[in-house]
Design a protein around this motif. Structure first.
Motif, PDB file in Angstrom:
ATOM      1  N   GLU A  51      10.301  14.286  -1.811  1.00  0.00           N
ATOM      2  CA  GLU A  51       9.891  13.669  -3.058  1.00  0.00           C
ATOM      3  C   GLU A  51       9.129  14.647  -3.945  1.00  0.00           C
ATOM      4  O   GLU A  51       9.084  14.496  -5.155  1.00  0.00           O
ATOM      5  CB  GLU A  51       8.953  12.519  -2.667  1.00  0.00           C
ATOM      6  N   ASP A  84       9.309  11.831   2.486  1.00  0.00           N
ATOM      7  CA  ASP A  84       8.208  11.539   1.580  1.00  0.00           C
ATOM      8  C   ASP A  84       6.985  11.990   2.371  1.00  0.00           C
ATOM      9  O   ASP A  84       6.521  11.280   3.270  1.00  0.00           O
ATOM     10  CB  ASP A  84       8.154  10.034   1.263  1.00  0.00           C
ATOM     11  N   ASP A 142       3.441   9.292   1.743  1.00  0.00           N
ATOM     12  CA  ASP A 142       3.694   8.032   1.039  1.00  0.00           C
ATOM     13  C   ASP A 142       2.367   7.283   0.862  1.00  0.00           C
ATOM     14  O   ASP A 142       1.563   7.218   1.794  1.00  0.00           O
ATOM     15  CB  ASP A 142       4.665   7.182   1.865  1.00  0.00           C
ATOM     16  N   GLY A 143       2.180   6.728  -0.334  1.00  0.00           N
ATOM     17  CA  GLY A 143       0.937   5.982  -0.596  1.00  0.00           C
ATOM     18  C   GLY A 143      -0.257   6.903  -0.758  1.00  0.00           C
ATOM     19  O   GLY A 143      -1.382   6.542  -0.417  1.00  0.00           O
ATOM     20  N   TYR A 171      -0.920  -6.969   0.499  1.00  0.00           N
ATOM     21  CA  TYR A 171      -0.337  -5.829  -0.216  1.00  0.00           C
ATOM     22  C   TYR A 171      -1.367  -4.718  -0.277  1.00  0.00           C
ATOM     23  O   TYR A 171      -2.469  -4.929  -0.777  1.00  0.00           O
ATOM     24  CB  TYR A 171       0.075  -6.247  -1.633  1.00  0.00           C
ATOM     25  N   GLY A 231      -0.526  -1.165  -1.140  1.00  0.00           N
ATOM     26  CA  GLY A 231      -0.252  -0.026  -2.019  1.00  0.00           C
ATOM     27  C   GLY A 231       0.301   1.199  -1.327  1.00  0.00           C
ATOM     28  O   GLY A 231       0.436   2.247  -1.951  1.00  0.00           O
ATOM     29  N   ALA A 232       0.624   1.100  -0.043  1.00  0.00           N
ATOM     30  CA  ALA A 232       1.366   2.175   0.631  1.00  0.00           C
ATOM     31  C   ALA A 232       2.546   1.507   1.316  1.00  0.00           C
ATOM     32  O   ALA A 232       2.360   0.668   2.206  1.00  0.00           O
ATOM     33  CB  ALA A 232       0.512   2.892   1.668  1.00  0.00           C
ATOM     34  N   MET A 233       3.742   1.865   0.867  1.00  0.00           N
ATOM     35  CA  MET A 233       4.940   1.202   1.377  1.00  0.00           C
ATOM     36  C   MET A 233       4.976   1.200   2.907  1.00  0.00           C
ATOM     37  O   MET A 233       5.281   0.180   3.533  1.00  0.00           O
ATOM     38  CB  MET A 233       6.172   1.909   0.803  1.00  0.00           C
ATOM     39  N   PHE A 244       8.482  -7.269   2.358  1.00  0.00           N
ATOM     40  CA  PHE A 244       7.850  -6.331   1.431  1.00  0.00           C
ATOM     41  C   PHE A 244       8.890  -5.989   0.379  1.00  0.00           C
ATOM     42  O   PHE A 244      10.079  -5.881   0.679  1.00  0.00           O
ATOM     43  CB  PHE A 244       7.417  -5.039   2.154  1.00  0.00           C
ATOM     44  N   TYR A 269       9.506  -3.932  -3.761  1.00  0.00           N
ATOM     45  CA  TYR A 269       9.088  -3.406  -5.061  1.00  0.00           C
ATOM     46  C   TYR A 269      10.267  -3.674  -6.000  1.00  0.00           C
ATOM     47  O   TYR A 269      11.292  -3.010  -5.931  1.00  0.00           O
ATOM     48  CB  TYR A 269       8.737  -1.916  -4.983  1.00  0.00           C
ATOM     49  N   LYS A 280      10.123   1.309  -8.491  1.00  0.00           N
ATOM     50  CA  LYS A 280       9.348   2.548  -8.289  1.00  0.00           C
ATOM     51  C   LYS A 280       9.844   3.391  -7.124  1.00  0.00           C
ATOM     52  O   LYS A 280       9.687   4.604  -7.104  1.00  0.00           O
ATOM     53  CB  LYS A 280       7.890   2.151  -8.035  1.00  0.00           C
ATOM     54  N   LEU A 281      10.432   2.743  -6.137  1.00  0.00           N
ATOM     55  CA  LEU A 281      10.702   3.459  -4.890  1.00  0.00           C
ATOM     56  C   LEU A 281      12.010   4.251  -4.956  1.00  0.00           C
ATOM     57  O   LEU A 281      12.978   3.839  -5.613  1.00  0.00           O
ATOM     58  CB  LEU A 281      10.708   2.466  -3.725  1.00  0.00           C
ATOM     59  N   ARG A 282      12.022   5.366  -4.263  1.00  0.00           N
ATOM     60  CA  ARG A 282      13.151   6.287  -4.322  1.00  0.00           C
ATOM     61  C   ARG A 282      14.097   6.081  -3.133  1.00  0.00           C
ATOM     62  O   ARG A 282      13.659   6.002  -1.985  1.00  0.00           O
ATOM     63  CB  ARG A 282      12.636   7.734  -4.350  1.00  0.00           C
ATOM     64  N   GLU A 329      12.509   6.860   0.428  1.00  0.00           N
ATOM     65  CA  GLU A 329      11.699   5.689   0.786  1.00  0.00           C
ATOM     66  C   GLU A 329      12.577   4.485   1.154  1.00  0.00           C
ATOM     67  O   GLU A 329      12.535   3.970   2.269  1.00  0.00           O
ATOM     68  CB  GLU A 329      10.775   5.321  -0.399  1.00  0.00           C
TER      69      GLU A 329
HETATM   70  O1  F6P Z   1       5.334   6.138  -3.053  1.00  0.00           O
HETATM   71  C1  F6P Z   1       5.178   5.153  -3.956  1.00  0.00           C
HETATM   72  C2  F6P Z   1       4.113   4.176  -3.555  1.00  0.00           C
HETATM   73  O2  F6P Z   1       2.883   4.812  -3.304  1.00  0.00           O
HETATM   74  C3  F6P Z   1       4.485   3.302  -2.334  1.00  0.00           C
HETATM   75  O3  F6P Z   1       4.009   3.801  -1.131  1.00  0.00           O
HETATM   76  C4  F6P Z   1       3.863   1.989  -2.674  1.00  0.00           C
HETATM   77  O4  F6P Z   1       4.583   0.901  -2.114  1.00  0.00           O
HETATM   78  C5  F6P Z   1       3.888   1.953  -4.172  1.00  0.00           C
HETATM   79  O5  F6P Z   1       3.959   3.280  -4.628  1.00  0.00           O
HETATM   80  C6  F6P Z   1       2.654   1.306  -4.727  1.00  0.00           C
HETATM   81  O6  F6P Z   1       2.779   1.170  -6.079  1.00  0.00           O
HETATM   82  P1  F6P Z   1       1.725   0.342  -6.968  1.00  0.00           P
HETATM   83  O7  F6P Z   1       0.529   1.245  -7.106  1.00  0.00           O
HETATM   84  O8  F6P Z   1       2.458   0.111  -8.247  1.00  0.00           O
HETATM   85  O9  F6P Z   1       1.397  -0.912  -6.223  1.00  0.00           O
END
Ligand code: F6P
Ligand code: MN
Length: 283
Positions: free
Chosen positions: A67, A87, A90-91, A194, A196-198, A212, A214, A224-226, A230
């Motif tokens: 990424e 990645d 991630d997060g 939730y 914020g880290a997938m 889960f 996005y 948002k996710l690739r 991801e």
């Molecule tokens: O890598 C992208 C990421 O950090 C994911 O791990 C996570 O699910 C998402 O963005 C969180 O995005 P947001 O801050 O919009 O909730």
């Protein structure tokens, strides 16, 4: 000798304690953005460099992509072999707030861009209260405890039959009406979790059951996710653990991305929740 895929996960497991130990001193932001427009932390770039140096040395891995890099790097000479897509962190925005983050790994048997069907293994390391690694391969998912001595098998991972938790990204005003209506139903039965880290959000779905996702947003229709780094690797893990994945209309493993950093709406979880989601969204 261990096969190529085993060596990839051994290498990632060896690097994990080092990555974890290096995070506290690398919380600062850099001035750069990655190719997807995310602000990079010093830790993102450092983890990518470290994993690149280690993966580069594995015979049979011929392409490295992450990424954090604009393009695929060819690391082997042969024109057939495995592509490792990472990645690295991630997060990573969770590093500042001391919440979990992790490393996602996808092993494809084709050069990238590649379809989800070319994944031969996928997994992730989770830097939580403990460091664990989850690896999906041959329709089986295993969890390992990772420390300086290597990885210890903690056994098979299977999605619980009953869903319990859910977490969906993006601001609600940016969701489609159909998606919002679907979530209102989910809220009646499941509990919001939730973080914020997938990786961490998907791991709790693996442990407690649920979903889960996005979704596509009004400002970002593909979410948002690739796909390569991801969505498809996590779909591979969740499907192998007995669950489902979707981009809103079908399995994420049926995707055929044509660009390395392509994004896609992403949903994983118990079959029934993903079925309801697909029924709620327009074709
Ligand atoms: O890598 C992208 C990421 O950090 C994911 O791990 C996570 O699910 C998402 O963005 C969180 O995005 P947001 O801050 O919009 O909730
Ligand atoms: Mn990520």
């Amino acid at each position: 000798m261990a096969d190529v895929v085993d060596r990839v996960f051994d290498t990632v497991a060896d690097a994990a304690p080092e990555i974890r130990a290096g995070l506290p001193e690398r919380r600062a932001k850099r001035d750069d953005e990655n190719v997807s427009g995310d602000t990079q932390l010093e830790a993102d770039v450092w983890a990518d460099d470290l994993l690149f140096d280690r993966t580069d040395a594995i015979e049979g891995v011929n392409w490295y992509a992450s990424e954090e890099r604009d393009a695929v790097v060819t690391v082997g000479d042969a024109d057939e072999g495995y592509a490792v897509a990472l990645d690295p962190l991630d997060g990573s925005s969770n590093v500042k707030s001391n919440n979990p983050c992790g490393t996602v790994v996808g092993v494809y048997d084709q050069p990238l861009p590649a379809p989800g069907s070319s994944l031969v293994a996928a997994g992730f390391v989770l830097y939580g209260p403990t460091t664990t690694m989850v690896v999906a391969r041959n329709d089986e998912v295993r969890e390992y405890l990772v420390d300086d001595d290597g990885r210890t098998d903690l056994g098979l991972v299977e999605l619980p039959a009953d869903p319990t938790v859910y977490g969906f990204g993006g601001r609600v005003p940016e969701w489609s009406e159909d998606f919002e209506a679907f979530v209102r139903n989910v809220e009646d039965d499941l509990k919001l979790r939730y973080g914020g880290a997938m990786i961490a959000d998907v791991n709790q779905v693996l442990v407690y059951g649920g979903a889960f996702g996005y979704p596509g947003l009004s400002s970002a229709p593909d979410g948002k996710l690739r796909a390569h780094f991801e969505s498809m690797p996590m779909a591979y893990v969740v499907e192998a653990a007995g669950g489902s994945s979707s981009d809103g209309s079908g399995s994420l493993l049926d995707l055929e991305p044509t660009r390395l950093h392509e994004r896609t709406p992403t949903f994983v979880g118990n079959d029934a929740v993903i079925e309801d989601l697909e029924a709620a969204l327009p074709d």
